[in-house]
Design a protein around this motif. Structure first.
Motif, PDB file in Angstrom:
ATOM      1  N   ARG A 126       0.836  -1.193   0.000  1.00 49.84           N
ATOM      2  CA  ARG A 126       0.000   0.000   0.000  1.00 49.84           C
ATOM      3  C   ARG A 126       0.880   1.256   0.000  1.00 49.84           C
ATOM      4  N   THR A 136      -9.604   2.129   5.316  1.00 48.14           N
ATOM      5  CA  THR A 136      -8.369   1.421   4.985  1.00 48.14           C
ATOM      6  C   THR A 136      -7.609   0.992   6.232  1.00 48.14           C
ATOM      7  N   ASP A 137      -7.489   1.893   7.192  1.00 47.34           N
ATOM      8  CA  ASP A 137      -6.653   1.629   8.360  1.00 47.34           C
ATOM      9  C   ASP A 137      -7.382   0.865   9.464  1.00 47.34           C
ATOM     10  N   HIS A 140     -10.715  -2.404   7.375  1.00 47.60           N
ATOM     11  CA  HIS A 140     -10.394  -3.231   6.210  1.00 47.60           C
ATOM     12  C   HIS A 140     -10.823  -4.682   6.361  1.00 47.60           C
TER      13      HIS A 140
END
Length: 230
Positions: A126, A136-137, A140
């Protein structure tokens, strides 16, 4: 039977534990989910008071052992409540571990979290320079329906005072402590946490599958680990 006191991370919402709570109650345990104050002047002492008040309201005579469980930023506030609730054990989950006199705002630079997050992102294929993104962090590996429910709620965030106040204890409480860490945590990567926890608490992390929010992504697996404290 045990009493589990579940302290959330930066969002401060007891809802974070809503999938873990029934897993613990199904085994006959008392469960107290804590929602933390959100007004800007609320500091760590106000958080500790809120934890104690939640226990008094839900379980005036809590069955022992009292197991204090803290997610992420909860690592700063939960230890302050140990004496107030008579905690027998602490379980940290992907948590921040403070040093005496260190504020939560200072913790990031002192531990090198940003570099560790970037290095893990690069190793994971990434963009290491990407700005923080909750999906995303954090989300996910959380099911889509749970993610949408979480992100649809008001996002107040923790009060600024929590990040400014130096951690007031002279040392970590004299309470048996475990540290559960997600193998795929993108925000606090595993090897980063191994080093921080070993240096600051002198214990090893216990590795669980999943990312930063295991109470939402793998509630049964997390509950199974917590049940070992009963």
């Amino acid at each position: 039977m045990a009493t589990y006191v579940l302290v959330p991370g930066a969002d401060g919402q007891g809802w974070y534990w809503h999938l873990v709570e029934p897993e613990l109650r199904a085994h006959g345990h008392t469960v107290v989910t804590v929602t933390l104050p959100s007004h800007e002047s609320a500091g760590l002492d106000a958080f500790a008071d809120a934890i104690a008040e939640a226990v008094r309201a839900a379980a005036p005579a809590p069955p022992h052992p009292v197991v204090l469980v803290a997610q992420s930023l909860g690592g700063f506030s939960a230890p302050l409540a140990c004496d107030r609730i008579g905690a027998d054990r602490i379980v940290l989950v992907n948590a921040m571990v403070p040093r005496p006199g260190e504020s939560a705002g200072e913790w990031w630079g002192n531990t090198g979290q940003a570099d560790a997050r970037a290095a893990y992102a690069k190793a994971d294929g990434r963009d290491p320079d990407a700005a923080f993104d909750a999906r995303t962090d954090f989300f996910h590996d959380v099911p889509d329906a749970v993610t949408e429910e979480a992100l649809a709620a008001p996002q107040a965030g923790p009060p600024a005072a929590v990040f400014a106040q130096p951690w007031p204890l002279a040392s970590w409480p004299d309470v048996p402590t475990r540290f559960l860490q997600g193998r795929e945590d993108r925000f606090f990567p595993l090897e980063f946490q191994r080093e921080v926890v070993r240096e600051r608490l002198g214990i090893d992390v216990e590795v669980l599958p999943g990312g930063h929010l295991p109470a939402l992504s793998r509630p049964r697996e997390l509950a199974a680990e917590l049940l070992k404290e009963a």
